[in-house]
Motif scaffolding. Structure first.
Motif, short mmCIF file in Angstrom:
data_model
loop_
_atom_site.label_atom_id
_atom_site.label_comp_id
_atom_site.label_asym_id
_atom_site.label_seq_id
_atom_site.Cartn_x
_atom_site.Cartn_y
_atom_site.Cartn_z
N LEU A 77 0.99 -1.30 -0.03
CA LEU A 77 -0.14 0.04 0.01
C LEU A 77 0.92 1.28 0.01
O LEU A 77 0.70 2.06 -0.73
CB LEU A 77 -0.96 -0.04 1.17
CG LEU A 77 -1.90 0.90 1.25
CD1 LEU A 77 -2.96 0.76 0.07
CD2 LEU A 77 -2.63 1.10 2.73
N PHE A 78 1.91 1.19 0.64
CA PHE A 78 2.74 2.48 0.81
C PHE A 78 3.49 2.65 -0.40
O PHE A 78 3.72 3.87 -0.80
CB PHE A 78 3.82 2.23 1.90
CG PHE A 78 4.87 3.23 2.38
CD1 PHE A 78 4.49 4.28 2.90
CD2 PHE A 78 6.10 3.40 1.56
CE1 PHE A 78 5.43 5.29 3.21
CE2 PHE A 78 6.76 4.25 1.75
CZ PHE A 78 6.56 5.65 2.54
N TYR A 79 4.07 1.59 -1.14
CA TYR A 79 4.59 2.01 -2.43
C TYR A 79 3.74 1.75 -3.56
O TYR A 79 4.25 1.91 -4.89
CB TYR A 79 5.82 0.79 -2.42
CG TYR A 79 7.05 0.99 -1.56
CD1 TYR A 79 7.83 2.17 -1.94
CD2 TYR A 79 7.40 0.45 -0.50
CE1 TYR A 79 8.76 2.43 -1.04
CE2 TYR A 79 8.20 0.69 0.50
CZ TYR A 79 9.09 1.76 0.01
OH TYR A 79 10.01 2.24 0.81
N ASN A 80 2.44 1.75 -3.47
CA ASN A 80 1.52 1.80 -4.56
C ASN A 80 1.37 3.25 -4.85
O ASN A 80 0.44 3.93 -4.39
CB ASN A 80 0.28 1.22 -4.27
CG ASN A 80 -0.61 1.00 -5.37
OD1 ASN A 80 -0.48 1.38 -6.59
ND2 ASN A 80 -1.86 0.95 -5.10
N ARG A 81 2.09 3.74 -6.04
CA ARG A 81 2.01 5.22 -6.47
C ARG A 81 1.19 5.42 -7.60
O ARG A 81 1.36 4.80 -8.59
CB ARG A 81 3.67 5.89 -6.29
CG ARG A 81 4.30 5.37 -5.08
CD ARG A 81 3.80 6.16 -3.97
NE ARG A 81 4.79 5.73 -2.83
CZ ARG A 81 5.58 6.35 -2.13
NH1 ARG A 81 5.84 7.59 -2.52
NH2 ARG A 81 6.10 6.14 -0.98
N SER A 82 0.56 6.60 -7.64
CA SER A 82 -0.03 7.06 -8.68
C SER A 82 1.14 7.61 -9.78
O SER A 82 2.20 7.63 -9.47
CB SER A 82 -1.23 8.04 -8.63
OG SER A 82 -0.57 9.28 -7.80
N GLU A 83 0.60 8.12 -10.90
CA GLU A 83 1.39 8.55 -11.72
C GLU A 83 2.21 9.96 -11.31
O GLU A 83 3.32 10.18 -11.69
CB GLU A 83 0.74 9.07 -13.21
CG GLU A 83 0.12 7.85 -13.97
CD GLU A 83 -0.58 8.27 -15.12
OE1 GLU A 83 -0.60 9.69 -15.53
OE2 GLU A 83 -0.94 7.30 -15.79
N ASP A 84 1.52 10.52 -10.35
CA ASP A 84 2.21 11.63 -9.75
C ASP A 84 3.13 11.42 -8.63
O ASP A 84 3.36 12.25 -7.80
CB ASP A 84 1.24 12.84 -9.30
CG ASP A 84 0.17 12.27 -8.43
OD1 ASP A 84 0.28 11.19 -8.25
OD2 ASP A 84 -0.98 13.14 -8.09
N GLY A 85 3.20 10.20 -8.37
CA GLY A 85 4.21 9.67 -7.33
C GLY A 85 3.44 9.86 -5.86
O GLY A 85 4.38 9.47 -5.04
N LEU A 86 2.21 10.02 -5.77
CA LEU A 86 1.52 9.98 -4.52
C LEU A 86 1.00 8.30 -4.28
O LEU A 86 0.33 8.01 -5.07
CB LEU A 86 0.65 11.24 -4.51
CG LEU A 86 0.79 12.43 -4.75
CD1 LEU A 86 -0.40 13.46 -4.47
CD2 LEU A 86 1.84 12.62 -3.56
N PRO A 87 1.05 7.92 -2.98
CA PRO A 87 0.31 6.65 -2.69
C PRO A 87 -1.09 7.31 -2.26
O PRO A 87 -1.43 7.30 -0.75
CB PRO A 87 1.20 6.35 -1.51
CG PRO A 87 1.86 7.69 -0.81
CD PRO A 87 1.96 8.85 -1.98
N ARG A 88 -1.90 7.35 -3.11
CA ARG A 88 -3.09 7.62 -2.86
C ARG A 88 -4.17 7.00 -1.83
O ARG A 88 -4.58 7.67 -0.94
CB ARG A 88 -4.11 8.02 -4.18
CG ARG A 88 -3.41 8.95 -5.21
CD ARG A 88 -3.58 10.06 -5.10
NE ARG A 88 -3.15 11.15 -6.09
CZ ARG A 88 -3.32 12.33 -6.06
NH1 ARG A 88 -4.16 13.10 -5.18
NH2 ARG A 88 -2.81 13.16 -7.13
#
Length: 856
Positions: free
Chosen positions: A671-682
């Motif tokens: 969950l922590f390293y699941n990042r969106s395209e803008d680099g945020l872990p939504r």
């Protein structure tokens, strides 16, 4: 050496800086960022080296620096702003208390006794959670405007400072703390301006103590100090160490807290109508209050006990008997034989106050038993802990069902302003307004957290993690230097931890039941988690073991040895000397707070609460406060297990270590390293928002202290003030009534109970119950006849019981009375009932305390 006469020299402040002295003397600065920044601005290096002590800064800063500040327009403008803020806070008339409870009489005053207070790091009168909680309690009482005073001890050496030897074994060092260099003031006599001294009777001598006052916002905290020339060297040492020395030292300290504390309040002209004992350490305050009433008001012991009980509140923090202070009878006798005649007691009756079985002359004296006996309101510090406490202390109330044992719960909290980072506070100000600062319990305000921009929340949290990493590196470097490590090891300290890696924190007392090394149970599996190149994880540990706890010290050593493994040495750090400074950096910067005690041995735990308002997430066993938090919203963090309890402790460790690893591998890390395209872990940020919005308004000390006030303090004060009116008329009447009821209770009999159980009852109907009770010379007004009813469990015993009070319906004969009433049938299933008789009086706060209960 000839007698030394002491005198004080204070710094010479320029006229424009005179208000700094007043600002430094009120500990409000310890939780207001603007005031903190003002003192840090004076000399950032000195601020750190003084352990954030503004009084020491004013005493040691160079005079030229003061002159420069006096001509610095920016600093003077900052000083003016701070003066305005502090003045508004201190002089505010419309506090929460005044607006909500303005009808309370002027003589309403609460005294809060505790062996330790954690207000700020530069007053080291705390060791851990109990003291931090006490400090947060006092701060919230100030914020709310509650008329409360704190009472404790001023420890010359405080709690020990921890350092580790080259093998990772904990060592203890004690440093001299000079109160004259702290933000406290010596209380002086109004008559001659000399230090105000109180004296307490000890075996064959009198022990004197001076009184230090720490002004905590609107609340005064009085700390007793026996390190005065009037005492012999041994007695001067009574207040040297917190939790140091042997049993005799402990009883001396607790006598000074309780009896000395009450004498100090009397000397100060403070007469509390409610006294709150924060753990059993303060239970001798009840003896001090009784002594005062017997000697000054000429009450009997029984009359004095009635009054003292009515205004007494006891909070127990210990879920196991081993954590209770107990003293051998001979030791208690040596210190209290002087008091027996003065109280109207003998040795046996005095020792009975601290015994489960008054007839057992060999039973030790238990401070929690004493606390229960001198109070009428009792609570554990979480819902689960209250349940554990009811089972643990059931023997104190013979014949009372465990669910009816009168120990309720007021779950702990934290003082938000003391633990939230400046950056998080400013973020909330920007998007939530200032209401969260004024009322931390307002759920509607915290709901707005869901509308925070994801990027703003995440960047704020990342900044705090970076600062934690930087702090950890600096501290580790100092630790290694002090330990005499090699140059290579010291240089490597600059490279430990990564600013962007998932950071897990564990910081608490190293007691065996807290299982600090559970995560180390499968070292190879943990190494794989920590050293992942794509998803790195790092651990930061901190915490002290009690000096006599070899098992706890072994746990620290195990962590140190693991951290030296070349594979993980950049991923695991142990920060020595866990204090409020270390704690603040950790709770403000970690991503995950790990807590894995053996359920149900964690009474509450508050460190995880401090993480919540800063955006960290809890990964915890369902114990203490986390049971309630997880129930509010499971999406606010993670639960290790489902609240199971084990007899096989090795099996428990194996099962729960696996559960912890599985959560990390399959939920937390992905969950922590699941990042969106803008680099945020939504999705991680969504979880952060859930935690902040749902848990912050619940687990704070403003809510906690409001509960204490409205459930305990106000009622206790009202009862106590009513009893003392008209020369204690109602006290004396109640004591006589108790004596009469005790003498007649053996005559009370339940002669007959009638109820029609021959047919089924429909939900919503009522079952008529009548009871014929022989009262002897008592009247129907002297008793409460109750139907105790509820559904039957698998053992055919009543569970989740409720009661209905039966009303007297006239005499059946000269000494018997018929009582009637109706039991509501609200739920289908098998139910059962019993009838019981209890003593009843309008001023009897807790009828169970008389030990008189008659069942059918």
């Amino acid at each position: 050496m000839a007698k030394i006469t002491e005198f004080s020299v204070i710094s010479s402040l320029p006229e424009k800086l005179q208000s700094l002295r007043d600002l430094a003397s009120n500990l409000y600065w310890s939780w207001d960022v603007e005031v903190l920044e003002l003192f840090r601005r004076m000399d950032p290096q000195l601020w750190e080296s003084s352990r954030h002590n503004p009084v020491l800064i004013l005493q040691t800063i160079d005079q030229k620096a003061l002159e420069a500040l006096a001509s610095d327009d920016g600093f003077l403008a900052h000083l003016d702003r701070v003066n305005e803020v502090v003045s508004k806070y201190i002089n505010e008339k419309k506090t929460w208390f005044s607006k909500t409870h303005g009808e309370v009489p002027d003589n309403f005053k609460v005294a809060y006794f505790s062996a330790e207070f954690g207000i700020t790091e530069c007053i080291p009168t705390y060791s851990g959670g109990l003291g931090i909680l006490a400090g947060d309690h006092v701060k919230s009482a100030s914020d709310l405007g509650i008329p409360l005073v704190g009472v404790g001890l001023m420890y010359q050496h405080g709690y020990f400072r921890q350092y580790l030897n080259s093998d990772g074994y904990q060592q203890e060092a004690y440093f001299n703390n000079d109160p004259f260099k702290m933000p406290v003031s010596l209380v002086r006599s109004k008559d001659d301006n000399k230090p105000l001294l109180i004296c307490v009777d000890f075996p064959g001598r009198k022990v004197f103590a001076r009184i230090w006052k720490a002004q905590v916002g609107r609340v005064p905290l009085y700390l007793l100090d026996t390190n005065v020339p009037d005492n012999n060297p041994n007695d001067r040492a009574i207040t040297y160490q917190l939790y140091g020395g042997d049993k005799e030292m402990r009883i001396q300290q607790e006598i000074m807290i309780g009896i000395g504390g009450m004498k100090a309040l009397t000397a100060l002209g403070i007469n509390p109508c409610a006294v709150h004992m924060n753990e059993g350490h303060a239970a001798f305050s009840g003896i001090g209050r009784i002594r005062k009433l017997v000697e000054e008001e000429k009450l009997s012991f029984d009359e004095a006990l009635v009054t003292v009980r009515a205004g007494g509140i006891f909070t127990t923090h210990t879920p196991v008997p081993a954590g209770i202070d107990i003293f051998e009878p001979n030791l208690v006798d040596r210190y209290f034989s002087y008091y027996y005649d003065r109280l109207g007691l003998n040795k046996k009756s005095f020792l009975a106050l601290g015994r489960r079985n008054p007839e057992n002359d060999l039973e030790p004296f238990n401070m929690s038993f004493l606390a229960f006996r001198v109070s009428a309101y009792y609570n554990g510090v979480s819902r689960l802990h209250a349940s554990v406490s009811r089972s643990m202390w059931q023997g104190n109330w013979p014949q009372v069902p465990v669910d009816d044992v009168p120990i309720t719960n007021i779950t702990n909290g934290v003082h938000i302003h003391s633990w939230i980072s400046r950056e998080a506070g400013e973020l909330y100000d920007r998007y939530l307004g200032s209401r969260w600062r004024e009322d931390a319990t307002d759920k509607t305000v915290w709901e707005k957290v869901k509308g925070l921009p994801d990027e703003a929340l995440w960047r704020t949290h990342e900044l705090r993690r970076e600062r934690l990493v930087s702090f950890a590196r600096r501290k580790l470097k100092r630790q290694l230097t002090d330990r005499g490590a090699s140059t290579q090891e010291i240089e490597m300290a600059e490279e430990v931890l990564e600013p962007n890696a998932l950071t897990i924190g564990f910081a608490r007392r190293f007691a065996a039941y807290k299982r600090a090394t559970l995560i180390l149970r499968q070292p190879e599996r943990l190494k794989k988690i920590l050293t992942s190149k794509e998803h790195p994880v790092q651990l930061i540990f901190a915490g002290k073991a009690h000096p006599q706890d070899e098992e706890g010290k072994a746990l620290i050593r195990q962590i140190i040895h693991f951290s030296r493994d070349p594979e993980v040495r950049r991923r695991v750090v142990f920060l020595e000397n866990h204090d409020m400074i270390v704690s603040r950096y950790m709770v403000q910067g970690v991503d995950v707070w790990l807590n894995n005690p053996r359920r149900p041995m964690e009474a509450s735990g508050t460190s995880g609460m401090k993480v919540v308002c800063n955006g960290g997430l809890n990964l915890s066993i369902l114990d203490g406060w986390w049971c309630e938090a997880y129930e509010i919203d499971p999406n606010a963090g993670w639960a290790i297990g489902k609240g199971e309890e084990y007899d096989d402790l090795n099996l428990q460790d194996e099962v729960e270590a696996n559960a912890l690893y599985n959560l990390l591998e399959h939920e937390v890390i992905p969950l922590f390293y699941n990042r969106s395209e803008d680099g945020l872990p939504r999705r991680w940020i969504e979880k952060m928002k859930t935690s902040i919005s749902k848990l912050t308004p619940e687990f704070n000390t403003n809510r906690m202290v409001q509960e204490y006030l409205e459930r305990f303090y106000l009622t206790a004060a009202e009862n106590c003030l009513d009893l003392v009116k008209d020369d204690f008329a109602k006290t004396k009447e109640l004591a006589l009534w108790i004596k009469k009821v005790r003498g007649e209770w053996q005559s009370v009999k339940i002669e007959d109970v009638t109820a029609d159980t021959s047919h089924d009852y429909v939900v919503g109907s009522e079952m008529a119950v009548s009871a014929k009770v022989r009262l002897g010379s008592l009247t129907p007004e002297d008793v409460s006849v109750e139907v105790y009813y509820g559904s039957l469990d698998q053992r055919r015993e009543i569970s989740k019981a409720d009661t209905v009070v039966l009303q007297p319906k006239g005499n059946s004969s000269d000494e018997s009375c018929l009582f009637k009433g109706f039991v509501p049938c609200m739920h289908s299933g098998q139910h059962g009932f019993n009838v019981r008789v209890l003593p009843k009086h309008e001023h009897l706060v807790q009828p169970y305390n008389l030990g008189l209960i008659l069942w059918q």
